[in-house]
Design an enzyme around this catalytic site. Sequence first.
Site, PDB file in Angstrom:
ATOM      1  N   VAL B  77       0.862  -1.177   0.000  1.00 13.02           N
ATOM      2  CA  VAL B  77       0.000   0.000   0.000  1.00 13.02           C
ATOM      3  C   VAL B  77       0.901   1.230   0.000  1.00 13.02           C
ATOM      4  O   VAL B  77       1.811   1.339   0.828  1.00 13.02           O
ATOM      5  CB  VAL B  77      -0.892   0.005   1.260  1.00 13.02           C
ATOM      6  N   CYS B  78       0.672   2.141  -0.933  1.00 11.61           N
ATOM      7  CA  CYS B  78       1.503   3.353  -0.979  1.00 11.61           C
ATOM      8  C   CYS B  78       1.354   4.126   0.323  1.00 11.61           C
ATOM      9  O   CYS B  78       0.253   4.499   0.726  1.00 11.61           O
ATOM     10  CB  CYS B  78       1.098   4.248  -2.150  1.00 11.61           C
ATOM     11  N   ILE B  79       2.470   4.379   0.951  1.00 12.00           N
ATOM     12  CA  ILE B  79       2.429   4.968   2.293  1.00 12.00           C
ATOM     13  C   ILE B  79       1.876   6.393   2.263  1.00 12.00           C
ATOM     14  O   ILE B  79       1.076   6.781   3.119  1.00 12.00           O
ATOM     15  CB  ILE B  79       3.822   4.882   2.966  1.00 12.00           C
ATOM     16  N   ALA B  82      -1.814   6.287   1.633  1.00  8.38           N
ATOM     17  CA  ALA B  82      -2.505   5.698   2.783  1.00  8.38           C
ATOM     18  C   ALA B  82      -2.601   6.690   3.936  1.00  8.38           C
ATOM     19  O   ALA B  82      -3.664   6.866   4.535  1.00  8.38           O
ATOM     20  CB  ALA B  82      -1.790   4.429   3.233  1.00  8.38           C
TER      21      ALA B  82
END
Lengths: 122, 130
Positions: B77-79, B82
């Site tokens: 998940v792209c930080i 997110a």
Amino acid sequence: MSTTAKNILAVMRTGPYGNQTAKEALDAVLTAAAFELPLSLLFMDDGVFQLLPQQDTQGIGAKDLSATLPVLPMYDVERFYVEQSSLESRGINSAELILPVEVLDSEQVKVLFAESASILSF
Amino acid sequence: MKLSILVYGSPNGSQAAATAYRFTKAALEKGHEIYRVFFYGDGVYAASALNTPPQDEQDLSSLWRELGEQHNLDMVVCIAAALKRGVLDPGEAKRFEKSAHNLSAGFTLSGLGQMMDASQQSDRMITFGY
């Protein structure tokens, strides 16, 4: 990495504001540039609006993306393409855009897609 | 074929999120390798452990978690995407002094470099959403 790297085509299809898509697309593009991956950008559909000059986002509290796009040549990203019919149907002249673009017709866009090893679509 | 899946659609805002799941499952059943599933944009909402759909509706968060466990999927998940949408792991919750965290088991927060790595390592990137 860049000598054997697969060339990436980032396809920018959404307008600059109204949602996060164009902003997050640009973040991905900047990451690819920072990794020195061979990268081309194709603006089509509402994505061509990203290239208009004199964007003023003060009233909507959003970052002005047109301030960031012109830094791409400094990262050695220099291949910018725009689809002709997307410009025409929106009444935009390619000479007024904030990046030096090459205008492609739909046949040339087809070739560009075929020649790109990896496509990031936004 | 070695595939990477890019999920941009939110579980409730578009059909794309569910289609991404079913495509991934079908590709695995056909014997393809999934190098990575990368959640970006509103796609990150699938990684919230707090999603609580009614019992008779599809629960994509659980479906992804189960598929991930079954096939040992790398679900990233792209930080940045997110954090701005309130999907945090314990480390980020602590770093930003938030009172809770909600990243579902099986998902990992990481950077956009993981998307670029997937573009280089995969035969195809398949995008769902946008």
